[in-house]
Motif scaffolding. Structure first.
Motif, PDB file in Angstrom:
ATOM      1  N   VAL A  13      69.461  26.058 -31.946  1.00 29.20           N
ATOM      2  CA  VAL A  13      70.292  24.913 -31.504  1.00 29.20           C
ATOM      3  C   VAL A  13      71.595  24.533 -31.922  1.00 29.20           C
ATOM      4  O   VAL A  13      71.473  24.661 -32.862  1.00 29.20           O
ATOM      5  CB  VAL A  13      69.319  23.586 -31.467  1.00 29.20           C
ATOM      6  CG1 VAL A  13      69.925  22.206 -30.505  1.00 29.20           C
ATOM      7  CG2 VAL A  13      68.223  24.505 -30.510  1.00 29.20           C
ATOM      8  N   CYS A  14      72.846  24.277 -31.061  1.00 25.06           N
ATOM      9  CA  CYS A  14      74.190  24.365 -32.158  1.00 25.06           C
ATOM     10  C   CYS A  14      74.396  22.621 -32.519  1.00 25.06           C
ATOM     11  O   CYS A  14      73.801  21.731 -31.605  1.00 25.06           O
ATOM     12  CB  CYS A  14      75.096  24.362 -31.277  1.00 25.06           C
ATOM     13  SG  CYS A  14      76.594  23.741 -31.513  1.00 25.06           S
ATOM     14  N   PRO A  15      74.695  22.553 -33.363  1.00 20.05           N
ATOM     15  CA  PRO A  15      73.908  21.500 -34.263  1.00 20.05           C
ATOM     16  C   PRO A  15      74.774  20.169 -33.823  1.00 20.05           C
ATOM     17  O   PRO A  15      75.032  19.265 -33.970  1.00 20.05           O
ATOM     18  CB  PRO A  15      74.181  20.857 -36.022  1.00 20.05           C
ATOM     19  CG  PRO A  15      74.567  22.361 -35.990  1.00 20.05           C
ATOM     20  CD  PRO A  15      74.313  23.534 -34.484  1.00 20.05           C
ATOM     21  N   ARG A  16      76.293  20.849 -33.035  1.00 26.91           N
ATOM     22  CA  ARG A  16      77.075  19.607 -32.966  1.00 26.91           C
ATOM     23  C   ARG A  16      77.085  19.028 -31.279  1.00 26.91           C
ATOM     24  O   ARG A  16      77.798  17.957 -30.748  1.00 26.91           O
ATOM     25  CB  ARG A  16      78.508  20.264 -33.142  1.00 26.91           C
ATOM     26  CG  ARG A  16      79.582  19.804 -32.611  1.00 26.91           C
ATOM     27  CD  ARG A  16      80.837  20.913 -33.082  1.00 26.91           C
ATOM     28  NE  ARG A  16      81.793  19.546 -32.568  1.00 26.91           N
ATOM     29  CZ  ARG A  16      82.369  20.080 -31.173  1.00 26.91           C
ATOM     30  NH1 ARG A  16      82.257  21.126 -30.356  1.00 26.91           N
ATOM     31  NH2 ARG A  16      83.993  19.349 -30.778  1.00 26.91           N
ATOM     32  N   CYS A  17      76.551  20.347 -30.332  1.00 28.39           N
ATOM     33  CA  CYS A  17      76.484  20.363 -28.972  1.00 28.39           C
ATOM     34  C   CYS A  17      75.450  20.102 -28.548  1.00 28.39           C
ATOM     35  O   CYS A  17      75.196  19.758 -27.460  1.00 28.39           O
ATOM     36  CB  CYS A  17      77.697  20.856 -28.221  1.00 28.39           C
ATOM     37  SG  CYS A  17      77.249  22.447 -27.924  1.00 28.39           S
ATOM     38  N   GLY A  18      74.569  20.243 -29.458  1.00 22.34           N
ATOM     39  CA  GLY A  18      72.868  20.820 -28.809  1.00 22.34           C
ATOM     40  C   GLY A  18      72.519  21.391 -27.967  1.00 22.34           C
ATOM     41  O   GLY A  18      71.928  21.554 -27.688  1.00 22.34           O
ATOM     42  N   LEU A  53      77.355  26.849 -35.972  1.00 15.33           N
ATOM     43  CA  LEU A  53      77.393  26.426 -34.765  1.00 15.33           C
ATOM     44  C   LEU A  53      78.049  27.080 -33.297  1.00 15.33           C
ATOM     45  O   LEU A  53      78.034  28.639 -34.336  1.00 15.33           O
ATOM     46  CB  LEU A  53      78.438  25.889 -34.424  1.00 15.33           C
ATOM     47  CG  LEU A  53      79.031  24.335 -36.258  1.00 15.33           C
ATOM     48  CD1 LEU A  53      80.494  23.806 -35.712  1.00 15.33           C
ATOM     49  CD2 LEU A  53      78.157  23.808 -35.923  1.00 15.33           C
ATOM     50  N   CYS A  54      77.194  26.691 -31.611  1.00 17.68           N
ATOM     51  CA  CYS A  54      77.973  27.610 -31.321  1.00 17.68           C
ATOM     52  C   CYS A  54      78.603  28.127 -31.309  1.00 17.68           C
ATOM     53  O   CYS A  54      79.756  28.115 -31.583  1.00 17.68           O
ATOM     54  CB  CYS A  54      77.223  27.111 -29.558  1.00 17.68           C
ATOM     55  SG  CYS A  54      78.455  25.971 -29.037  1.00 17.68           S
ATOM     56  N   LEU A  55      78.804  29.307 -30.817  1.00 19.08           N
ATOM     57  CA  LEU A  55      80.006  29.924 -30.437  1.00 19.08           C
ATOM     58  C   LEU A  55      81.512  29.361 -29.496  1.00 19.08           C
ATOM     59  O   LEU A  55      82.937  28.779 -29.512  1.00 19.08           O
ATOM     60  CB  LEU A  55      80.361  31.479 -29.735  1.00 19.08           C
ATOM     61  CG  LEU A  55      81.639  32.214 -29.497  1.00 19.08           C
ATOM     62  CD1 LEU A  55      81.176  33.271 -31.620  1.00 19.08           C
ATOM     63  CD2 LEU A  55      81.097  33.939 -29.017  1.00 19.08           C
ATOM     64  N   ARG A  56      81.158  28.199 -28.325  1.00 16.40           N
ATOM     65  CA  ARG A  56      81.847  27.520 -27.716  1.00 16.40           C
ATOM     66  C   ARG A  56      82.310  26.047 -29.239  1.00 16.40           C
ATOM     67  O   ARG A  56      84.172  25.980 -28.876  1.00 16.40           O
ATOM     68  CB  ARG A  56      80.474  27.092 -26.711  1.00 16.40           C
ATOM     69  CG  ARG A  56      81.952  26.583 -25.869  1.00 16.40           C
ATOM     70  CD  ARG A  56      81.141  25.801 -24.446  1.00 16.40           C
ATOM     71  NE  ARG A  56      79.615  25.682 -24.525  1.00 16.40           N
ATOM     72  CZ  ARG A  56      78.270  25.243 -24.342  1.00 16.40           C
ATOM     73  NH1 ARG A  56      78.999  24.443 -23.525  1.00 16.40           N
ATOM     74  NH2 ARG A  56      76.984  25.343 -24.563  1.00 16.40           N
ATOM     75  N   CYS A  57      81.542  25.870 -29.949  1.00 17.02           N
ATOM     76  CA  CYS A  57      82.487  25.117 -30.718  1.00 17.02           C
ATOM     77  C   CYS A  57      82.816  25.213 -31.395  1.00 17.02           C
ATOM     78  O   CYS A  57      83.651  24.394 -31.571  1.00 17.02           O
ATOM     79  CB  CYS A  57      81.096  23.968 -31.331  1.00 17.02           C
ATOM     80  SG  CYS A  57      79.691  23.158 -30.109  1.00 17.02           S
ATOM     81  N   LEU A  58      82.614  26.549 -32.032  1.00 17.22           N
ATOM     82  CA  LEU A  58      83.388  27.910 -32.352  1.00 17.22           C
ATOM     83  C   LEU A  58      85.206  27.710 -32.026  1.00 17.22           C
ATOM     84  O   LEU A  58      86.122  26.805 -32.768  1.00 17.22           O
ATOM     85  CB  LEU A  58      83.347  28.967 -33.617  1.00 17.22           C
ATOM     86  CG  LEU A  58      81.797  28.404 -34.107  1.00 17.22           C
ATOM     87  CD1 LEU A  58      81.375  29.907 -34.240  1.00 17.22           C
ATOM     88  CD2 LEU A  58      82.634  28.006 -35.552  1.00 17.22           C
TER      89      LEU A  58
HETATM   90 ZN    ZN Z   1      78.389  23.741 -30.194  1.00 20.06          ZN
END
Ligand code: ZN
Length: 78
Positions: A13-18, A53-58
């Motif tokens: 689970v991405c800690p930034r966007c969940g 983080l997920c790739l989207r957030c990166l």
């Molecule tokens: Zn994310």
């Protein structure tokens, strides 16, 4: 019999966007390894988040950083 391609398990689970995502760091390679993130950004992320983080957030953070770098610097003339 159909050989359906199983999508990667979203076990992180991405800690930034969940959002759920799969980090490939435990596999052969992770998609984020292909990303050209600056050392400053990586340092900031490792201090801010304990996990990947997920790739989207990166991608998003990378774009934001590049944009702010560009706007904070006066136009370079060769
Ligand atoms: Zn994310």
């Amino acid at each position: 019999m159909t050989n359906a391609i199983t999508p990667p398990k979203l076990d992180d689970v991405c800690p930034r966007c969940g959002g759920g995502f799969h980090c490939g760091a435990r596999d052969a390679r992770c998609a984020c390894c292909d990303m050209k993130l600056s050392e400053a950004l990586l340092k900031q992320l490792s201090q801010q988040y304990e996990r990947c983080l997920c790739l989207r957030c990166l991608t998003e953070l990378q774009a934001v950083e590049q944009r702010s770098e560009r706007s904070s610097q006066p136009a370079k003339r060769p």
